[in-house]
Design an enzyme around this catalytic site. Structure first.
Site, short mmCIF file in Angstrom:
data_model
loop_
_atom_site.label_atom_id
_atom_site.label_comp_id
_atom_site.label_asym_id
_atom_site.label_seq_id
_atom_site.Cartn_x
_atom_site.Cartn_y
_atom_site.Cartn_z
N ASP A 34 -4.99 0.10 0.62
CA ASP A 34 -4.95 0.93 -0.59
C ASP A 34 -3.65 0.72 -1.35
O ASP A 34 -2.60 0.47 -0.73
CB ASP A 34 -5.12 2.40 -0.18
CG ASP A 34 -5.48 3.28 -1.37
OD1 ASP A 34 -5.87 2.74 -2.42
OD2 ASP A 34 -5.38 4.51 -1.23
N ASN A 83 -3.43 -1.17 -4.50
CA ASN A 83 -3.37 -2.35 -5.38
C ASN A 83 -3.21 -1.94 -6.85
O ASN A 83 -2.44 -2.56 -7.58
CB ASN A 83 -4.65 -3.19 -5.26
CG ASN A 83 -4.82 -3.82 -3.90
OD1 ASN A 83 -3.87 -3.87 -3.12
ND2 ASN A 83 -6.01 -4.29 -3.61
N ARG A 92 -2.00 0.85 -8.20
CA ARG A 92 -0.66 1.40 -8.51
C ARG A 92 0.40 0.31 -8.50
O ARG A 92 1.31 0.30 -9.32
CB ARG A 92 -0.30 2.50 -7.48
CG ARG A 92 -0.92 3.84 -7.84
CD ARG A 92 -0.89 4.78 -6.68
NE ARG A 92 -1.87 4.40 -5.66
CZ ARG A 92 -1.84 4.80 -4.40
NH1 ARG A 92 -0.84 5.54 -3.97
NH2 ARG A 92 -2.78 4.43 -3.57
N HIS A 141 -5.26 -6.44 -7.17
CA HIS A 141 -6.21 -6.91 -6.16
C HIS A 141 -5.92 -8.36 -5.79
O HIS A 141 -6.00 -8.74 -4.63
CB HIS A 141 -7.65 -6.78 -6.68
CG HIS A 141 -8.05 -5.36 -6.95
ND1 HIS A 141 -7.76 -4.34 -6.07
CD2 HIS A 141 -8.70 -4.77 -7.99
CE1 HIS A 141 -8.23 -3.20 -6.56
NE2 HIS A 141 -8.79 -3.44 -7.72
N SER A 165 -18.74 1.91 -0.45
CA SER A 165 -20.00 2.26 -1.12
C SER A 165 -19.69 2.96 -2.45
O SER A 165 -20.44 2.81 -3.42
CB SER A 165 -20.82 3.24 -0.26
OG SER A 165 -20.97 2.76 1.05
N LEU A 197 -10.18 -14.74 16.77
CA LEU A 197 -10.18 -13.40 16.17
C LEU A 197 -11.55 -13.06 15.57
O LEU A 197 -12.12 -13.85 14.83
CB LEU A 197 -9.11 -13.35 15.06
CG LEU A 197 -9.01 -12.02 14.30
CD1 LEU A 197 -8.42 -10.92 15.18
CD2 LEU A 197 -8.18 -12.18 13.03
N ARG A 249 -3.60 2.78 7.21
CA ARG A 249 -3.91 2.95 5.78
C ARG A 249 -2.61 2.85 5.00
O ARG A 249 -1.67 3.60 5.25
CB ARG A 249 -4.57 4.30 5.49
CG ARG A 249 -4.87 4.44 4.00
CD ARG A 249 -5.66 5.67 3.65
NE ARG A 249 -6.07 5.59 2.24
CZ ARG A 249 -7.16 6.10 1.74
NH1 ARG A 249 -7.99 6.75 2.52
NH2 ARG A 249 -7.45 5.98 0.45
N GLU A 255 -6.09 5.77 17.04
CA GLU A 255 -4.76 6.23 16.61
C GLU A 255 -4.63 5.95 15.12
O GLU A 255 -4.95 4.84 14.65
CB GLU A 255 -3.65 5.47 17.37
CG GLU A 255 -3.67 5.70 18.87
CD GLU A 255 -3.30 7.14 19.25
OE1 GLU A 255 -2.65 7.84 18.46
OE2 GLU A 255 -3.69 7.55 20.37
#
Ligand code: FPP
Length: 241
Positions: A12, A14, A16, A29, A58, A123, A180, A199
């Site tokens: 989160d 991008n 700003r 972005h 979504s 991965l 986040r 966590e």
């Protein structure tokens, strides 16, 4: 240091980040692709088993159409550009989300990339596009209900393990660490079922500025947590010895 097996990230901030520079949100972005690559490389290097990135929710379909279009273009370009390198590094790439909502072109590109990397053993990278935790739970419920209706399954046979396998992450372990960026302290309809014991780590850093040191700080935080899964601290200590 104990490493998480599975890291899940909401990328989160991008918009700003771009606004602070007097640029369009779409420039934010674009800049956000750099930390995406960094996280993939670092997780692969440290032998983290799985990484799940929330790229488009979504609810993000309700953003202005030019921003949605630009994000979809960015996904398409990133897929084209990066797939061979990801493959060379043994990454297995999967998309989770409502893929019928994507353009036919993007759907077929997604399917091709998944097929190309399906046999890789490095991965496990999940990109969540048009994904929502509630959508995921509903889709799993519908799939299991259909199996019950056909007589293949009895309602009494539905347990946590069977339900979890019907979700988008399927056989993957639940995320151990959720990160986040961008300052908000919420889960925003990400992996609702799977994050019951995850966590949670929040940072004010905006996603395009998230770097190796930022990821390292999150991993350090995880390494210091005592994970009890509903047990007492004494019980957990007893298990260790
Ligand atoms: C949230 O920031 C970010 C997104 C909705 C898009 C995330 C996409 C990328 C990082 C692009 C690269 C991804 C891949 C998989 C190639 P925001 O727009 O909500 O920021 P704001 O809160 O500052 O407005």
């Amino acid at each position: 240091m104990t490493l998480p097996r599975h890291v899940a990230i909401i990328m989160d901030g991008n918009g700003r980040w771009a606004r602070e520079r007097g640029q369009l949100r779409t420039a934010g972005h674009k800049a956000g692709v750099v930390p995406v690559r960094m996280c993939i490389e670092e997780c692969a290097r440290r032998r983290v088993e799985a990484l799940t990135l929330f790229a488009f929710s979504s609810e993000n379909w309700m953003r202005p159409s030019d921003e949605v279009g630009s994000l979809m273009g960015l996904f398409m370009d990133a897929l084209d550009r990066e797939v061979e390198e990801l493959h060379a590094h043994g990454v297995r790439l999967r998309f989770i989300g409502e893929r019928h909502a994507l353009s036919v072109r993007l759907q077929s590109r997604v399917a091709a990339v998944e097929e190309r990397t399906a046999a890789n053993s490095g991965l496990k990278l999940q990109i969540a596009v048009s994904y929502g935790g509630r959508w995921d739970i509903l889709a799993a419920t519908r799939a299991l209900a259909a199996r019950c209706a056909s007589g293949e399954l009895r309602p009494a046979d539905i347990n946590e393990s069977l339900f979890a396998h019907a979700l988008a992450l399927g056989e993957l372990p639940d995320p151990d660490l959720f990160i986040r960026t961008g300052g908000e302290r919420r889960i925003s309809n990400f992996l609702l079922w799977n994050m019951a014991y995850t966590e949670l780590y929040f940072t004010d850093t905006l996603w395009p500025d998230f770097d190796v040191a930022g990821l390292e700080a999150a991993l350090q935080y995880f390494g210091q947590r005592e994970r009890r899964f509903g047990l007492t601290g004494e019980q957990v200590a007893g298990q260790d010895s």
